[in-house]
Write a protein that holds these residues in place. Structure first.
Motif, PDB file in Angstrom:
ATOM      1  N   TYR A  72      -4.435 -10.362   8.831  1.00  0.00           N
ATOM      2  CA  TYR A  72      -3.219  -9.613   8.527  1.00  0.00           C
ATOM      3  C   TYR A  72      -2.063 -10.586   8.373  1.00  0.00           C
ATOM      4  O   TYR A  72      -1.801 -11.390   9.273  1.00  0.00           O
ATOM      5  N   MET A  73      -1.396 -10.528   7.248  1.00  0.00           N
ATOM      6  CA  MET A  73      -0.232 -11.363   6.991  1.00  0.00           C
ATOM      7  C   MET A  73       1.012 -10.517   7.214  1.00  0.00           C
ATOM      8  O   MET A  73       1.221  -9.506   6.546  1.00  0.00           O
ATOM      9  N   THR A  74       1.826 -10.941   8.170  1.00  0.00           N
ATOM     10  CA  THR A  74       3.039 -10.212   8.512  1.00  0.00           C
ATOM     11  C   THR A  74       4.262 -11.021   8.104  1.00  0.00           C
ATOM     12  O   THR A  74       4.366 -12.204   8.425  1.00  0.00           O
ATOM     13  N   LEU A 130      14.805  -5.398   8.615  1.00  0.00           N
ATOM     14  CA  LEU A 130      13.787  -4.841   7.729  1.00  0.00           C
ATOM     15  C   LEU A 130      12.530  -4.490   8.495  1.00  0.00           C
ATOM     16  O   LEU A 130      11.758  -3.634   8.101  1.00  0.00           O
ATOM     17  N   GLY A 131      12.328  -5.128   9.635  1.00  0.00           N
ATOM     18  CA  GLY A 131      11.123  -4.886  10.415  1.00  0.00           C
ATOM     19  C   GLY A 131       9.991  -5.780   9.968  1.00  0.00           C
ATOM     20  O   GLY A 131      10.214  -6.893   9.468  1.00  0.00           O
ATOM     21  N   MET A 132       8.766  -5.287  10.130  1.00  0.00           N
ATOM     22  CA  MET A 132       7.584  -6.072   9.799  1.00  0.00           C
ATOM     23  C   MET A 132       6.883  -5.483   8.581  1.00  0.00           C
ATOM     24  O   MET A 132       6.652  -4.283   8.495  1.00  0.00           O
ATOM     25  N   LEU A 133       6.538  -6.352   7.650  1.00  0.00           N
ATOM     26  CA  LEU A 133       5.742  -5.976   6.490  1.00  0.00           C
ATOM     27  C   LEU A 133       4.359  -6.568   6.690  1.00  0.00           C
ATOM     28  O   LEU A 133       4.215  -7.782   6.835  1.00  0.00           O
ATOM     29  N   VAL A 134       3.338  -5.729   6.717  1.00  0.00           N
ATOM     30  CA  VAL A 134       1.991  -6.186   7.038  1.00  0.00           C
ATOM     31  C   VAL A 134       1.076  -5.994   5.830  1.00  0.00           C
ATOM     32  O   VAL A 134       1.024  -4.899   5.240  1.00  0.00           O
ATOM     33  N   PHE A 135       0.335  -7.052   5.471  1.00  0.00           N
ATOM     34  CA  PHE A 135      -0.538  -7.018   4.310  1.00  0.00           C
ATOM     35  C   PHE A 135      -1.924  -7.551   4.666  1.00  0.00           C
ATOM     36  O   PHE A 135      -2.068  -8.489   5.447  1.00  0.00           O
ATOM     37  N   PRO A 186      10.139  -4.969  -1.272  1.00  0.00           N
ATOM     38  CA  PRO A 186       9.400  -5.948  -0.469  1.00  0.00           C
ATOM     39  C   PRO A 186       8.192  -5.373   0.263  1.00  0.00           C
ATOM     40  O   PRO A 186       7.305  -6.119   0.681  1.00  0.00           O
ATOM     41  N   TYR A 187       8.136  -4.043   0.405  1.00  0.00           N
ATOM     42  CA  TYR A 187       7.003  -3.416   1.088  1.00  0.00           C
ATOM     43  C   TYR A 187       5.747  -3.388   0.213  1.00  0.00           C
ATOM     44  O   TYR A 187       4.637  -3.146   0.697  1.00  0.00           O
ATOM     45  N   LYS A 188       5.899  -3.630  -1.086  1.00  0.00           N
ATOM     46  CA  LYS A 188       4.742  -3.650  -1.971  1.00  0.00           C
ATOM     47  C   LYS A 188       3.927  -4.933  -1.753  1.00  0.00           C
ATOM     48  O   LYS A 188       4.452  -5.962  -1.324  1.00  0.00           O
TER      49      LYS A 188
END
Length: 240
Positions: free
Chosen positions: A70-72, A78-83, A101-103
């Motif tokens: 998981y890449m955060t 903005l918080g955390m965006l997890v991919f 940026p959430y995409k």
């Protein structure tokens, strides 16, 4: 297929500049000038991290365990965006979406499986937007006063279209995966992605996607596990 030829070319070009057993990240994050890049394993343990400064980050280190991570990406406010990512020694050039940026980021890599993930998640975003647009347009058409004057059969047809569109909107992942597998039947990521989807409630839909996969992928470890559970839930009495 042009997509896989591109992957091969990237791998050849980068092979001379990436050290053996080294993984290299180079990132650009428009609008995220300060933050962090954090890599966690599937057990939610931090493996490595680096700071984002002035919308840029870079990281190079030895990498032994190939697999899914998981890449955060974090940003104050903005918080955390997890991919979802697949990491192994090689190079990764990462660019986040400035407006959204959430995409899923644009991740260009020398690693085939990661390039498959990038292609799938970008297609998933496109499919989701298309399904939402279809629902909006049909809803607007239903709310148009002229629709009330339609013959009963035409009105029933429009109602059925809207109902189907709303149903499809609830499962963008399955629709995207079906389209992706049509294009790339030998992709390695589909079984794992399906195993993380809600296939239990609609096993037949996912079984149809599974059947599109090449024999090699169907007979992989994840492919066999997926087939086992799809068979189980298709044979399971409703409500049990």
């Amino acid at each position: 297929m042009k997509y896989f030829f591109t992957v091969l070319l990237l791998a050849v070009l980068a092979s001379g500049c990436t050290k053996k057993n080294q993984i290299e990240f180079t990132g650009t994050t428009p609008g995220i000038n300060d933050g962090s890049l954090i890599i966690k394993n599937i057990n939610d343990t931090i493996v490595c991290q680096t700071d984002i400064k002035a919308g840029k980050f870079s990281l190079s280190r030895e990498w032994a365990d190939a697999g899914y991570y998981y890449m955060t990406i974090t940003k104050p406010g903005l918080g955390m965006l997890v991919f979802d990512v697949y990491l192994e020694p090689g190079s990764y050039t990462i660019t986040t979406n400035a407006q959204k940026p959430y995409k899923y980021p644009d991740i260009q890599s020398t690693v085939k499986i990661q390039n498959e993930l990038t292609a799938f998640y970008h297609l998933s975003d496109t499919v989701n937007e298309r399904l939402q647009k279809n629902v909006r347009e049909l809803t607007a058409q239903m709310n148009d006063p002229k629709t009330r004057t339609l013959p009963p059969a035409a009105y029933a047809s429009l109602t059925a279209k809207l109902k189907d569109a709303q149903s499809q909107e609830l499962k963008p992942g399955a629709n995207a995966l079906s389209e992706f597998t049509d294009k790339y039947p030998d992709n390695e990521i589909a079984p794992r992605i399906m195993l993380n989807m809600n296939y239990k409630d609609d096993p037949l839909t996912y079984y149809k996607i599974y059947r599109k996969l090449s024999p090699a992928v169907q007979n992989s470890g994840a492919g066999k596990t997926l087939k086992h559970w799809l068979d189980f839930y298709m044979d399971k009495p409703e409500g049990k």
